[in-house]
Every structure is written in C-alpha cells, then in structure tokens.
Design a protein around this motif. Structure first.
Motif, PDB file in Angstrom:
ATOM      1  N   LEU A  29       0.825  -1.216   0.000  1.00 28.78           N
ATOM      2  CA  LEU A  29       0.000   0.000   0.000  1.00 28.78           C
ATOM      3  C   LEU A  29       0.853   1.258   0.000  1.00 28.78           C
ATOM      4  O   LEU A  29       0.528   2.231  -0.688  1.00 28.78           O
ATOM      5  N   SER A  40      -3.259   8.826   1.516  1.00 28.35           N
ATOM      6  CA  SER A  40      -4.032   7.626   1.804  1.00 28.35           C
ATOM      7  C   SER A  40      -5.531   7.950   1.819  1.00 28.35           C
ATOM      8  O   SER A  40      -6.353   7.164   1.347  1.00 28.35           O
ATOM      9  N   LYS A  50      -7.391  -2.561  -1.161  1.00 29.08           N
ATOM     10  CA  LYS A  50      -6.489  -3.004  -2.223  1.00 29.08           C
ATOM     11  C   LYS A  50      -7.235  -3.937  -3.183  1.00 29.08           C
ATOM     12  O   LYS A  50      -6.986  -3.927  -4.394  1.00 29.08           O
TER      13      LYS A  50
END
Length: 197
Positions: A29, A40, A50
């Motif tokens: 990530l 983020s 994801k």
C-alpha cells in the motif's frame, strides 16, 4: 508532496505499470500511495481496499484494450478476418513496448489473484469471455472466408489460448524473436482455417 486532487483515473494510470510488472500482491500500500501521488485519504476515497483497486485495474485494462485494440480494428479493416490479424499484430507490438515483454496484465492478474479471492476469478472470467467473444464475433462475421468445417467459437478459444501463452512466454524470456514466433502460431491457426485464395 502528495497531490490530493488526483482523479481515480490518474491513480490507476500511475500504478498500472508497476502492478503489471510485479503484481498487485507484491505491491504494498505504501508503494501504491507513493506511485499514485495521492494521500491515503484520497486513495481510499476512490478505492475502499487493495482488493477494490485490483477490480478497478481489471476494468481499466479491459477498457484500454477495447479502446486501443478491439475498436480500432473495425475502422482500419473492413474484413472481419483482417481485423483479427490486425488485433494480433497490435497485441504483439504492445508487448514490445513498456513494460517490455511484461506479459498480459489481465493474464498476470489471473496468476496473482484468483486463488486468493473468487471474486477475482469471476471478474477475470467475465473479461476474458468478452475478449474471446470479440474475436469469435469477427470470425462468425467472416465465416464466408473460413473453411466449412471451421468452428468460429473453437477457433477463437484456440487463438486466445495462444495469445495468452505467447505473452506469458514473452514475459518469461524477454525475447522479441520468441514473442514474434509465438504470435505467428496464432496467425497460422487463422491462416490454416481460411479457404484457399
């Protein structure tokens, strides 16, 4: 500094080559955030996980394949059979560009993701069925150019299998001559199914 105004498409475009080369599973990530240039918070605004990014990449790659390969074939060639040959040539040329001989992103994602989550298996089955169907549709439309015993659906499945195998071997060997020889197998399948000129 992260660009908080990155769009969903910007993010997909920014991460797709890395995912293509190393897979989604192997791409963390933090690397996805760095590649995308998004915070983020911005990233999760578009992709709740994801896994959601993986599904979005499948759709994004399919849209690019339709736009850049399948649809232009119609405008470049009137003959449906010539369209299939053009599709093969275009896919081969695509493999020699970036990422060089990286295999088919969609094929790579089969190896990377389908054993982890059945939703990826179902999604990729749907996409590959559309792709194979697009080839089969052209073969049905060009049926008058094919030998009477030819089954257009079976031939489309065979061509798809060879295409994916060619791209997989291209990724393994990173050898353009081998890639060309493999795509020639698909061309030969189609040529052998044609009526004599």
């Amino acid at each position: 500094m992260a660009n908080l105004k990155r769009t969903r498409e910007d993010i997909l475009e920014a991460v797709i080559d890395t995912v293509h080369r190393q897979g989604l599973t192997a791409t963390g990530l933090s690397e996805l955030f760095r590649l995308s240039g998004a915070s983020s918070g911005s990233f999760y605004n578009y992709f709740e996980s994801k896994q959601a990014l993986g599904h979005a990449l499948i759709d994004f790659e399919w849209e690019k394949l339709e736009k850049n390969v399948l649809e232009p074939a119609v405008t470049r060639h009137e003959s449906p059979i010539d369209q299939v040959f053009w599709i093969l040539d275009t896919l081969e040329a695509k493999q020699t560009r970036e990422p060089f001989c990286g295999g088919c992103l969609l094929g790579n994602l089969i190896v990377d993701l389908v054993e982890q989550d059945d939703s990826f298996r179902e999604h990729l089955q749907t996409v590959f069925a559309r792709w194979e169907g697009a080839i089969a549709q052209r073969l049905h439309a060009g049926r008058d150019q094919l030998l009477p015993a030819t089954d257009p659906d079976l031939l489309a499945a065979q061509i798809m299998t060879v295409i994916e195998g060619a791209m997989l071997m291209g990724k393994l060997h990173r050898d353009t001559q081998r890639l060309h020889a493999s795509f020639d197998v698909a061309r030969q399948l189609l040529t052998l199914a044609l009526k004599p000129a």
